[in-house]
Write a protein that holds these residues in place. Sequence first.
Motif, PDB file in Angstrom:
ATOM      1  N   UNK A 181       0.822  -1.220   0.000  1.00 32.95           N
ATOM      2  CA  UNK A 181       0.000   0.000   0.000  1.00 32.95           C
ATOM      3  C   UNK A 181       0.851   1.263   0.000  1.00 32.95           C
ATOM      4  N   UNK A 182       2.090   1.138  -0.502  1.00 32.99           N
ATOM      5  CA  UNK A 182       2.974   2.299  -0.574  1.00 32.99           C
ATOM      6  C   UNK A 182       3.027   2.920  -1.961  1.00 32.99           C
ATOM      7  N   UNK A 183       2.138   2.484  -2.846  1.00 35.77           N
ATOM      8  CA  UNK A 183       2.115   3.054  -4.193  1.00 35.77           C
ATOM      9  C   UNK A 183       2.763   2.142  -5.216  1.00 35.77           C
ATOM     10  N   UNK A 184       2.538   2.480  -6.480  1.00 35.96           N
ATOM     11  CA  UNK A 184       3.091   1.681  -7.579  1.00 35.96           C
ATOM     12  C   UNK A 184       4.609   1.819  -7.638  1.00 35.96           C
ATOM     13  N   UNK A 185       5.262   0.834  -8.232  1.00 34.82           N
ATOM     14  CA  UNK A 185       6.712   0.850  -8.422  1.00 34.82           C
ATOM     15  C   UNK A 185       7.029   1.698  -9.664  1.00 34.82           C
ATOM     16  N   UNK A 186       7.179   2.993  -9.445  1.00 36.84           N
ATOM     17  CA  UNK A 186       7.326   3.944 -10.554  1.00 36.84           C
ATOM     18  C   UNK A 186       8.531   3.604 -11.438  1.00 36.84           C
ATOM     19  N   UNK A 187       9.659   3.267 -10.820  1.00 36.36           N
ATOM     20  CA  UNK A 187      10.884   2.982 -11.592  1.00 36.36           C
ATOM     21  C   UNK A 187      10.656   1.803 -12.543  1.00 36.36           C
ATOM     22  N   UNK A 188       9.911   0.806 -12.080  1.00 29.11           N
ATOM     23  CA  UNK A 188       9.626  -0.365 -12.918  1.00 29.11           C
ATOM     24  C   UNK A 188       8.865   0.035 -14.185  1.00 29.11           C
ATOM     25  N   UNK A 189       7.843   0.881 -14.019  1.00 27.87           N
ATOM     26  CA  UNK A 189       7.024   1.236 -15.195  1.00 27.87           C
ATOM     27  C   UNK A 189       7.747   2.200 -16.127  1.00 27.87           C
ATOM     28  N   UNK A 190       8.625   3.018 -15.548  1.00 29.69           N
ATOM     29  CA  UNK A 190       9.440   3.882 -16.410  1.00 29.69           C
ATOM     30  C   UNK A 190      10.374   3.027 -17.259  1.00 29.69           C
ATOM     31  N   UNK A 191      10.945   1.989 -16.630  1.00 27.95           N
ATOM     32  CA  UNK A 191      11.845   1.095 -17.367  1.00 27.95           C
ATOM     33  C   UNK A 191      11.069   0.311 -18.420  1.00 27.95           C
ATOM     34  N   UNK A 192       9.883  -0.147 -18.067  1.00 29.86           N
ATOM     35  CA  UNK A 192       9.070  -0.915 -19.007  1.00 29.86           C
ATOM     36  C   UNK A 192       8.666  -0.063 -20.214  1.00 29.86           C
ATOM     37  N   UNK A 193       8.335   1.195 -19.938  1.00 30.82           N
ATOM     38  CA  UNK A 193       7.866   2.066 -21.013  1.00 30.82           C
ATOM     39  C   UNK A 193       8.918   2.236 -22.104  1.00 30.82           C
ATOM     40  N   UNK A 194      10.195   2.134 -21.727  1.00 31.12           N
ATOM     41  CA  UNK A 194      11.278   2.263 -22.705  1.00 31.12           C
ATOM     42  C   UNK A 194      11.199   1.188 -23.786  1.00 31.12           C
ATOM     43  N   UNK A 195      10.672   0.025 -23.422  1.00 27.61           N
ATOM     44  CA  UNK A 195      10.709  -1.109 -24.362  1.00 27.61           C
ATOM     45  C   UNK A 195       9.315  -1.555 -24.827  1.00 27.61           C
ATOM     46  N   UNK A 196       8.271  -1.066 -24.189  1.00 27.87           N
ATOM     47  CA  UNK A 196       6.929  -1.580 -24.490  1.00 27.87           C
ATOM     48  C   UNK A 196       6.149  -0.595 -25.359  1.00 27.87           C
ATOM     49  N   UNK A 197       5.583  -1.103 -26.449  1.00 23.04           N
ATOM     50  CA  UNK A 197       4.772  -0.269 -27.346  1.00 23.04           C
ATOM     51  C   UNK A 197       3.284  -0.575 -27.233  1.00 23.04           C
ATOM     52  N   UNK A 198       2.936  -1.665 -26.560  1.00 26.17           N
ATOM     53  CA  UNK A 198       1.522  -2.022 -26.404  1.00 26.17           C
ATOM     54  C   UNK A 198       1.029  -1.435 -25.078  1.00 26.17           C
ATOM     55  N   UNK A 199      -0.283  -1.395 -24.877  1.00 23.93           N
ATOM     56  CA  UNK A 199      -0.775  -0.851 -23.606  1.00 23.93           C
ATOM     57  C   UNK A 199      -0.219  -1.594 -22.389  1.00 23.93           C
ATOM     58  N   UNK A 200       0.028  -0.820 -21.352  1.00 23.83           N
ATOM     59  CA  UNK A 200       0.687  -1.318 -20.147  1.00 23.83           C
ATOM     60  C   UNK A 200      -0.245  -1.079 -18.954  1.00 23.83           C
ATOM     61  N   UNK A 201      -0.477  -2.125 -18.174  1.00 22.92           N
ATOM     62  CA  UNK A 201      -1.292  -2.004 -16.965  1.00 22.92           C
ATOM     63  C   UNK A 201      -0.373  -2.151 -15.758  1.00 22.92           C
ATOM     64  N   UNK A 202      -0.429  -1.170 -14.862  1.00 20.20           N
ATOM     65  CA  UNK A 202       0.376  -1.216 -13.639  1.00 20.20           C
ATOM     66  C   UNK A 202      -0.426  -1.879 -12.531  1.00 20.20           C
ATOM     67  N   UNK A 203       0.238  -2.719 -11.753  1.00 22.70           N
ATOM     68  CA  UNK A 203      -0.445  -3.423 -10.672  1.00 22.70           C
ATOM     69  C   UNK A 203       0.483  -3.619  -9.480  1.00 22.70           C
ATOM     70  N   UNK A 204      -0.083  -3.498  -8.288  1.00 22.55           N
ATOM     71  CA  UNK A 204       0.675  -3.754  -7.069  1.00 22.55           C
ATOM     72  C   UNK A 204       1.038  -2.492  -6.320  1.00 22.55           C
ATOM     73  N   UNK A 205       0.536  -2.381  -5.101  1.00 25.12           N
ATOM     74  CA  UNK A 205       0.995  -1.314  -4.229  1.00 25.12           C
ATOM     75  C   UNK A 205      -0.005  -0.228  -3.889  1.00 25.12           C
ATOM     76  N   UNK A 206      -1.226  -0.322  -4.454  1.00 26.26           N
ATOM     77  CA  UNK A 206      -2.176   0.772  -4.227  1.00 26.26           C
ATOM     78  C   UNK A 206      -2.676   0.818  -2.791  1.00 26.26           C
ATOM     79  N   UNK A 207      -2.609   2.014  -2.190  1.00 28.63           N
ATOM     80  CA  UNK A 207      -3.171   2.208  -0.865  1.00 28.63           C
ATOM     81  C   UNK A 207      -4.094   3.416  -0.810  1.00 28.63           C
TER      82      UNK A 207
END
Lengths: 252, 208
Positions: A181-207
């Motif tokens: 519940x400390x929030x999404x892993x921002x660094x992970x999604x920033x890293x993923x965005x560099x390589x992903x061209x399809x829609x991306x769903x973030x999961x884990x950490x919502x409080x």
Amino acid sequence: MLAKRIIPCLDVDDGRVKKGINFVNLRDVGDPVEIAAMYQEQGADELVFLDITATNEQRKTMADVIERVSSQVFMPLTVGGGIRSIEDMQTMLRAGADKVSLNSAAVNNPALIQQGAEKFGSQCIVVAIDTWWNEETEQYDVMVKGGREDTGLNAIQWAKVVQKLGAGELLITSMDADGTKNGFDIALYQAMDEVVDVPLIASGGVGKVEDFSEVFQETNVDAGLAASVFHFRELTVDQVKAHLREQKVVVR
Amino acid sequence: MIAVIDYDTGNVKNVMKALTYVGLESILTDDADEILSADGVILPGVGSFGPAMDELNKRDLVPVLQEVVQRKIPLLGICLGMQLLFETGYEFGQHQGLGFLPGKIVEIPAKEGLKVPEMGWNQNEVLQPASRFAGVDGKFTYFVHSFYADCPQEIVVAGVQYSTFIPSVVSQGSVVGMQFHPEKSTDAGLDLLKAYKGMVEEYVDTRN
């Protein structure tokens, strides 16, 4: 412009929505149709159903759940958990699912992604990646079996591979963030965005509601998924959306 | 009774479930008599333009659909089904469409930061406020597509902003097309299906 999507995830066991911590002490939360209708009412943009037992017998029950939900609830539905073959995909899509989500099966048999994409179209194939930051190797590792087994695969590389095989969407869960519940892993999604061209769903950490605005403002993810905060009514989808609107994030 | 055209395309059942929900009974059929005696006809579609037209031709459905339009039976095309209503499609080569609506189906232009396919909820702007489908103004509907209709503005009821302006509802006479999935767009989509139901009821009145 496309709206950012808010996606509640429903854990289904034996035809009922259940919720526990790390799959123990499962508590009955209610009937999937009623809960799905409630989320539709709140303004959810999509629903993910996760078959948490995923035995062959349960798959029939799950198909029945999807059949019933899709007769009453009119938004995109994704089914995950225990989908191991084209036949499993077919069963869920025929029952009324719009997409199927592959996790462990994609790791064990990557060809399944391609076969599914060729048969049903990429838009039907979601690949779910559970990952955690491995401090020793300094990379995001792909985890399988509900996050219990580390494959040693690099999650960023794996995201590239599954995309090439035809995945139409990626659902990335941070096991580090999940449950905190400390929030999404921002660094992970920033890293993923560099390589992903399809829609991306973030999961884990919502409080809290701010966790959603943070992930949409700091990264290019298309959607945010959460389970327990919605199930336990700590947050409602409309609260999240009201907050996002205030923050000038486009939502439906 | 609504005839939903059966030509081996994906996930037709969800369209039928939504029709049931708004009070329209439907059958899945490729039978000419059943289609021509229906109160309304729906052309669904998920997949690619060329193979879809091939499948319609294989089942001799093109002349049947032409007859549907001639008799003014309300014809609703959804997603790829809408695209097939136009003259030409440019998905993996050039293909002849049904030609009920003027225009061509071309790829969504690439633009920095925008993904193709367009997948998700986009907000409709209505260009024809007098249309029975004008209730979609300002509402978000659910899209999954890589191609769009490049067509004269006269037939565009509504559209959405993406890398270009994308027609979302088109209509001319008894022919209607929706680029998004009304059956997956919650209340906004169900309202559009109810508006189509209104068309069907008017057609049934004139036929009787």
